[in-house]
Design a protein around this motif. Structure first.
Motif, short mmCIF file in Angstrom:
data_model
loop_
_atom_site.label_atom_id
_atom_site.label_comp_id
_atom_site.label_asym_id
_atom_site.label_seq_id
_atom_site.Cartn_x
_atom_site.Cartn_y
_atom_site.Cartn_z
N ALA A 1 -29.82 31.70 -43.80
CA ALA A 1 -29.66 30.76 -42.70
C ALA A 1 -28.36 31.02 -41.94
O ALA A 1 -27.37 31.48 -42.53
CB ALA A 1 -29.68 29.33 -43.23
N ASP B 1 -26.63 28.58 -40.07
CA ASP B 1 -26.28 27.23 -39.63
C ASP B 1 -24.81 26.98 -39.91
O ASP B 1 -24.02 27.92 -40.07
CB ASP B 1 -27.19 26.20 -40.30
N GLY C 1 -31.50 36.65 -39.98
CA GLY C 1 -31.72 35.22 -40.13
C GLY C 1 -32.26 34.65 -38.84
O GLY C 1 -32.21 35.32 -37.79
N PRO C 2 -32.78 33.43 -38.89
CA PRO C 2 -33.33 32.81 -37.68
C PRO C 2 -32.32 32.84 -36.55
O PRO C 2 -31.11 32.69 -36.78
CB PRO C 2 -33.61 31.37 -38.14
N ALA C 3 -32.80 33.05 -35.34
CA ALA C 3 -31.93 33.20 -34.17
C ALA C 3 -30.93 32.06 -34.08
O ALA C 3 -31.27 30.90 -34.17
CB ALA C 3 -32.77 33.27 -32.90
N GLY D 1 -32.20 38.88 -36.23
CA GLY D 1 -33.11 37.75 -36.15
C GLY D 1 -33.83 37.57 -37.47
O GLY D 1 -33.46 38.17 -38.49
N ALA D 2 -34.88 36.77 -37.47
CA ALA D 2 -35.63 36.53 -38.70
C ALA D 2 -36.36 37.80 -39.15
O ALA D 2 -36.88 38.54 -38.33
CB ALA D 2 -36.63 35.40 -38.49
#
Length: 299
Positions: free
Chosen positions: A144, A146, A170-172, A187-188
């Motif tokens: 992640a 975040d 990881g997620p954008a 990205g993912a």
């Protein structure tokens, strides 16, 4: 709507023989009239089991207690306040045992009068096993992006090692700082592609931020990195300490972070000691320990 439409309707059994049921509710949990026992019955699943494990406070309602004589709460995170904290207190009061993923998570539950066990997340070691060839100077992070991720630390490492490639999967998410050109944001990445991605690197990174929630984390990536033959650099937490013989280097300040990466880059590649360390944390071993704990509860 597209994501909701893609979810299976009703119970479905996967190739491992596990039956899944994804409930659909009009209101978010824990609001509304949704009850777990009623939902199971509605789909033809008899709401009576040898044991029930619940690892998400939002899934709690009073009907869960009646599903089994053995109820185990498995918290995977810290919930200091809010709806989840309130529901967690109700789960703890009703449960027969606690199975926490870190000592900090177990401590966060407060004094307990029921059995408790710390069982960290494990690894599918065979999935991540790689070749014996030496790895290039590549550092990788998977996970992640975040508030629990320390962009500033990644930036500092990358600027200090212009000859090293830093790959982030990881997620954008928009980086909190302007990163140098030797940082690549993928990205993912599909889970099936992770072994090959990790095996292309020399060092696995866990640049955890100072967010208080990181204190209770038990990142699966720590052992996935080791199983793939990487040395590991991680911020030190109550659950993550240096194991230099296994190629795991923890830091607690920027200077120590710089030294930790230097040592990881110089560590034997591939990290065979780390592979052996990860093998001891297999999901098979975790499952055996979990089931022994559950069977030992009064029921």
């Amino acid at each position: 709507r597209a994501a909701a439409a893609a979810l299976p309707r009703g119970p479905h059994r996967d190739t491992d023989g596990v039956t899944h049921l994804i409930p659909r509710t009009l209101l978010p949990r824990p609001y509304g009239r949704f009850r777990v026992a009623r939902e199971l019955t509605r789909h033809g699943i008899r709401p009576a089991f040898d044991a029930v494990l619940i690892d998400q406070p939002l899934l709690w309602d009073d009907s869960v207690r009646g599903l089994s004589p053995r109820l185990v709460y498995r918290p995977t995170d810290l919930y200091p306040a809010g709806v989840k904290a309130d529901l967690q207190r109700r789960v703890v009061a009703a449960a027969d045992g606690m199975l926490a993923t870190s000592t900090e998570v177990l401590r966060g539950l407060g004094p307990l009068t029921i059995p408790g066990l710390v069982l960290e997340n494990g690894v599918d070691a065979a999935r991540f096993a790689g070749s014996a060839a030496a790895r290039p100077a590549v550092c990788v992070y998977v996970g992640a992006l975040d508030k629990r991720f320390d962009w500033a630390q990644l930036d500092a490492w990358a600027r200090a090692h212009a000859d090293v490639r830093f790959v982030v999967a990881g997620p954008a998410a928009a980086p909190a700082v302007a990163l140098p050109g030797n940082v690549e944001l993928l990205g993912a990445v599909p889970y099936d592609r992770l072994p090959a991605l990790l095996q292309s690197a020399r060092v696995g990174l866990l640049p955890l931020s100072d967010d208080p929630l990181n204190a209770g984390r038990s990142p699966m990536k720590r052992y996935e990195y080791l199983a793939a033959g990487l040395a590991v650099v991680s911020r030190e937490t109550p659950g993550i300490r240096s194991e230099e013989s296994a190629g795991l280097f923890a830091y607690d300040d920027p200077d120590a972070a710089a030294r930790a990466l230097e040592r990881a880059l110089a560590f034997t590649s591939p990290n065979t000691a780390g592979v052996a360390r990860a093998a001891a944390e297999s999901w098979e071993a975790k499952t055996d320990a979990l089931w022994a704990f559950v069977r030992g509860l009064a029921g």
